[in-house]
Design an enzyme around this catalytic site. Sequence first.
Site, PDB file in Angstrom:
ATOM      1  N   SER A 164       0.820  -1.213   0.000  1.00 27.98           N
ATOM      2  CA  SER A 164       0.000   0.000   0.000  1.00 27.98           C
ATOM      3  C   SER A 164       0.855   1.264   0.000  1.00 27.98           C
ATOM      4  O   SER A 164       0.389   2.329  -0.384  1.00 27.98           O
ATOM      5  CB  SER A 164      -0.938   0.000   1.203  1.00 27.98           C
ATOM      6  OG  SER A 164      -0.197  -0.258   2.377  1.00 27.98           O
ATOM      7  N   LYS A 175      12.690  -2.681  -0.474  1.00 25.59           N
ATOM      8  CA  LYS A 175      11.340  -2.119  -0.368  1.00 25.59           C
ATOM      9  C   LYS A 175      11.487  -0.611  -0.400  1.00 25.59           C
ATOM     10  O   LYS A 175      12.186  -0.036   0.438  1.00 25.59           O
ATOM     11  CB  LYS A 175      10.737  -2.595   0.951  1.00 25.59           C
ATOM     12  CG  LYS A 175       9.310  -2.216   1.186  1.00 25.59           C
ATOM     13  CD  LYS A 175       8.762  -3.120   2.287  1.00 25.59           C
ATOM     14  CE  LYS A 175       7.481  -2.641   2.869  1.00 25.59           C
ATOM     15  NZ  LYS A 175       6.909  -3.591   3.820  1.00 25.59           N
ATOM     16  N   ALA A 198      13.559 -13.367  -1.086  1.00 29.26           N
ATOM     17  CA  ALA A 198      12.883 -14.672  -1.135  1.00 29.26           C
ATOM     18  C   ALA A 198      12.458 -14.896  -2.582  1.00 29.26           C
ATOM     19  O   ALA A 198      11.583 -14.199  -3.086  1.00 29.26           O
ATOM     20  CB  ALA A 198      11.682 -14.675  -0.200  1.00 29.26           C
ATOM     21  N   ASP A 208      -1.332  -9.988  10.728  1.00 33.55           N
ATOM     22  CA  ASP A 208      -1.710 -10.049   9.302  1.00 33.55           C
ATOM     23  C   ASP A 208      -1.083 -11.286   8.667  1.00 33.55           C
ATOM     24  O   ASP A 208      -0.531 -11.242   7.577  1.00 33.55           O
ATOM     25  CB  ASP A 208      -1.281  -8.774   8.567  1.00 33.55           C
ATOM     26  CG  ASP A 208      -1.994  -8.632   7.214  1.00 33.55           C
ATOM     27  OD1 ASP A 208      -2.948  -9.399   6.952  1.00 33.55           O
ATOM     28  OD2 ASP A 208      -1.594  -7.771   6.419  1.00 33.55           O
ATOM     29  N   GLU A 235      -0.071 -14.853   1.579  1.00 30.44           N
ATOM     30  CA  GLU A 235       0.663 -13.857   0.776  1.00 30.44           C
ATOM     31  C   GLU A 235       1.799 -13.219   1.577  1.00 30.44           C
ATOM     32  O   GLU A 235       2.692 -12.619   0.995  1.00 30.44           O
ATOM     33  CB  GLU A 235      -0.292 -12.755   0.288  1.00 30.44           C
ATOM     34  CG  GLU A 235      -1.266 -13.220  -0.786  1.00 30.44           C
ATOM     35  CD  GLU A 235      -2.343 -14.168  -0.260  1.00 30.44           C
ATOM     36  OE1 GLU A 235      -2.631 -14.150   0.973  1.00 30.44           O
ATOM     37  OE2 GLU A 235      -2.881 -14.957  -1.061  1.00 30.44           O
ATOM     38  N   ASP A 284       6.040  -8.385   6.362  1.00 28.92           N
ATOM     39  CA  ASP A 284       4.946  -7.435   6.597  1.00 28.92           C
ATOM     40  C   ASP A 284       4.583  -7.270   8.074  1.00 28.92           C
ATOM     41  O   ASP A 284       3.545  -7.756   8.531  1.00 28.92           O
ATOM     42  CB  ASP A 284       3.710  -7.864   5.774  1.00 28.92           C
ATOM     43  CG  ASP A 284       2.807  -6.680   5.491  1.00 28.92           C
ATOM     44  OD1 ASP A 284       3.107  -5.571   5.965  1.00 28.92           O
ATOM     45  OD2 ASP A 284       1.780  -6.858   4.805  1.00 28.92           O
TER      46      ASP A 284
END
Length: 332
Positions: free
Chosen positions: A19, A38, A89, A132, A136, A150
């Site tokens: 996001s 990231k 990964a 979370d 995924e 995450d």
Amino acid sequence: MESCSRADLELGSLLGEGSLGKVYRTRDKRTNEEYAVKVLEKRYILQQQKQASVVQERRLLSALNHPNIVQLYSSFQDDRFLYFVLELAKGGDLGDQIKRVGRLPYELAQFYAAEVVKVLEYLREKQIAHRDLKPENLLIGDNGHLKLIDFDGAKCFAPALQGPPSSSSSRSSSSRETGQASPGQPRSGDSSMTSSPVVPSRRPPAVRKPRSRANTWVGTAQYVSPEMLEDNDIASYPSDLWALGCILYQMLAGCPPFKAETEFLTFQRICRCDIAFPNDMPAVARDLVSQLLVVDPQRRLGSKDMDRLKSHPFFDGVEFDTLPAQTPPKIE
Ligand code: ATP
């Protein structure tokens, strides 16, 4: 990895998008080593008031060291972006793998479930609830082992891993920062990443249909626990056990347990714990899923004692202590 800056990295293909930014495959020009980077745009972080979660993700990833959690090697920033240099990964994520093969072989589902249990046990020791957990967010590393990502929605109860109070909030920064901060000690000069509280102070209302991720609710529709639907702030370690139950079901059934036509119908099924098992799901797996998908968080298997979860017959034959050294069962 040595501390690094943007100039040291050659960005390659896009690995995924979140996001707040994008994740690229990248190469350290100095060593030729590959990483994932990231890249988070500061403008979006401020627009979405996500400073606290970004700071928290970096702080937690810096502090965590587990074979099934993706490692943060370095973080730095320039005028527009924040950069997290992460362990790469290469094997995609567990969600894609399930989609590709339909259902995972029993032994592989057992192996992955055991790895998730080990991560949850480790996070519990560190007093962190991920909140979370979903296929995924479980990437597959080079050697076929799971790597959890995450942590921006995680809740951390350990004072040493929580950030400074929000009063010192400062948003502007153009300073360049390299290297990695020590746990709980963000570096000076990294002002856009140090200032907000770890847990959002605004409480979501106790509605059945939760807010979207852009607001205060964290989690993902299919894997969110009943207590998270009720009040996100009370969600803690048992919410991760609920998600584990959903993931185990999905690995063996091929779809998540509360799948419905709309998110709202999914939430209704979650609140009622309305599950139907495929006839061919082995009884021992069904039993474990049933003991994890329990509406009362305190009654979920493992909520008080992870050893009870590890000794469920579903894990018979699993050697938890040597999992990182084992070769995961192959998909034929
Ligand atoms: P969200 O909006 O869900 O919080 P995010 O901005 O925190 O997302 P991530 O979920 O960390 O971003 O990453 C986005 C995607 O990038 C992942 O779904 C995954 O496909 C890919 N990705 C992230 N980290 C790695 C990694 N270490 N190696 C390979 N791919 C990765």
